[in-house]
Design a protein around this motif. Sequence first.
Motif, PDB file in Angstrom:
ATOM      1  N   SER A 135       0.819  -1.218   0.000  1.00 36.28           N
ATOM      2  CA  SER A 135       0.000   0.000   0.000  1.00 36.28           C
ATOM      3  C   SER A 135       0.851   1.265   0.000  1.00 36.28           C
ATOM      4  O   SER A 135       0.411   2.324  -0.452  1.00 36.28           O
ATOM      5  CB  SER A 135      -0.919   0.008   1.221  1.00 36.28           C
TER       6      SER A 135
ATOM      7  N   GLY B 179     -16.173   1.054   9.900  1.00 33.94           N
ATOM      8  CA  GLY B 179     -14.810   0.523   9.906  1.00 33.94           C
ATOM      9  C   GLY B 179     -13.963   1.167   8.819  1.00 33.94           C
ATOM     10  O   GLY B 179     -14.261   2.253   8.320  1.00 33.94           O
ATOM     11  N   ASN B 180     -12.903   0.438   8.424  1.00 35.48           N
ATOM     12  CA  ASN B 180     -11.917   0.960   7.474  1.00 35.48           C
ATOM     13  C   ASN B 180     -12.368   0.697   6.042  1.00 35.48           C
ATOM     14  O   ASN B 180     -12.492  -0.454   5.622  1.00 35.48           O
ATOM     15  CB  ASN B 180     -10.567   0.293   7.740  1.00 35.48           C
TER      16      ASN B 180
ATOM     17  N   THR C 163     -10.753   1.131   3.290  1.00 37.05           N
ATOM     18  CA  THR C 163      -9.707   0.554   2.437  1.00 37.05           C
ATOM     19  C   THR C 163      -9.736  -0.975   2.453  1.00 37.05           C
ATOM     20  O   THR C 163      -9.280  -1.626   1.512  1.00 37.05           O
ATOM     21  CB  THR C 163      -8.307   1.027   2.879  1.00 37.05           C
ATOM     22  N   LYS C 164     -10.289  -1.559   3.532  1.00 41.92           N
ATOM     23  CA  LYS C 164     -10.380  -3.023   3.596  1.00 41.92           C
ATOM     24  C   LYS C 164     -11.494  -3.561   2.709  1.00 41.92           C
ATOM     25  O   LYS C 164     -11.542  -4.752   2.413  1.00 41.92           O
ATOM     26  CB  LYS C 164     -10.599  -3.462   5.044  1.00 41.92           C
ATOM     27  N   GLU C 165     -12.403  -2.676   2.305  1.00 45.81           N
ATOM     28  CA  GLU C 165     -13.535  -3.093   1.467  1.00 45.81           C
ATOM     29  C   GLU C 165     -13.221  -2.984  -0.025  1.00 45.81           C
ATOM     30  O   GLU C 165     -13.984  -3.467  -0.857  1.00 45.81           O
ATOM     31  CB  GLU C 165     -14.756  -2.218   1.785  1.00 45.81           C
TER      32      GLU C 165
ATOM     33  N   ARG D 210      -1.662  -3.175  -3.736  1.00 47.98           N
ATOM     34  CA  ARG D 210      -2.591  -3.179  -2.594  1.00 47.98           C
ATOM     35  C   ARG D 210      -2.901  -1.746  -2.166  1.00 47.98           C
ATOM     36  O   ARG D 210      -2.110  -0.843  -2.386  1.00 47.98           O
ATOM     37  CB  ARG D 210      -1.956  -3.961  -1.426  1.00 47.98           C
TER      38      ARG D 210
END
Length: 471
Positions: A220, A415-416, A418-420, A470
């Motif tokens: 990332s 939540g975050n 970026t995780k989705e 990522r």
Amino acid sequence: MEGEKEGTKTRISDRRRVRAMISQFFVLSQRGDNIVFRDYRGEVPKGSAEIFFRKVKFWKEDGQEEAPPVFNVDGVNYFHVKVVGLLFVATTRANVSPSIVLELLQRIARVIKDYVGVLNEDSIRKNFVLVYELLDEVIDFGFVQTTSTELLKSYIFNEPIVIDAARLSSLGSTGLFMQGTKRMPGTAVTKSVVANEPGGRKREEIFVDIIEKISVTFSSSGYILTSEIDGTIQMKSYLTGNPEIRLALNEDLGIGRGGTSAYDYRSSFGSGAVILDDCNFHESVRLDNFDVDKTLTLVPPDGEFPVMNYRMTQEFKPPFRINALIEEAGSLKAEVILKLYAEFPSNITANTISVQMPLPKYTMRASFELEPGAVGQTTDFKEASKRLEWGLKKIVGGSEHTLRARLTFSQEFHGNITKEAGPVSMTFTIPMYNSSKLQVKYLQIAKKSGTYNPYRWVRYVTLANSYVARI
């Protein structure tokens, strides 16, 4: 004794059953049309082609959107490979090695291409008599006889119907071969190994491709996590009399990792030796002088064949850098910023670039903003798969391109974010460029006479295999 004989018979029949490679072979178009069909053993239902196509088209098993290369339906094993949009398929009820059958399908596709010149639906339909003649010589009652283009010449008597090169889709700059400062279209290799030029003469020439498929994973923060090059030196010869060829590679080429980086990462071209992790050679290649001067000696067989396959996992400079950012932009909204940096020389152009990014599953809409003056770029939001797609017709080395996407969600996210979303993946083709710096220094052909001087064409092509960043 009788029991022993019966046991022997059983073992023999088992061995025969294993050797019986395939029951059927067929080629389907993207629409599912049967272009070629041959039933060798009569063990599989005649409607297998329709069963296969419906299964592949509507595949939804194991959470995958695409069918695997091998699967079983009602006791029938289906093997398939996709070559230039065509599906090459084999079926059998026997328990055979998948890797052998998949390799067989690739070789059949290559043999057909060698004889008809260009592999597409039109050329196969126009040369169906020649194609069936080839299939009958390659496979007999399900058993493989030979896939050698050279050996098949003794048994093939039908002449190919050559497809007009003007009717083929343009290959763009990816289809250019180099001979010094001369350029020749890639369609120059779309001719049959048995067809002559108009007037009955055969043009003496040889083509060499250095094709590299790159796999890179960026973190990332932009650091390289993994990097690998899978390369091949491909050759196609139209030389009469099969003269001996000497092909010279980099003098500082090394095989096996020495534990140090071969390239200065700050340099755009790299420095030092080219170090390959491992490699293998075609059976026709002699390595008498390889350790001394890195030359390969061979008598090329007819048709297209890989002279050398190699793999490299040490550091190399990737052709593209990807920066991806996704952040909240108010209630039920977010913004995505994608930046591409072309880190190769400005005299080189990449073609057919495609960037894809999975978005959060509750994304409802996406609007796009390209940089001012952007030409040859397309954007799309695939609502069914919740995926962003960005297409660029070409990218010149040293340039930078940016895409902004504003997302609208159907529900609030928790939540975050970026995780989705992500990761970002990319495909591209870069002609006349290779990241490993492996080069063909010269191509020497044994002279038959003082005036014998065949054309030599060399092309470098870099493709994306798995290019991922990522978030």
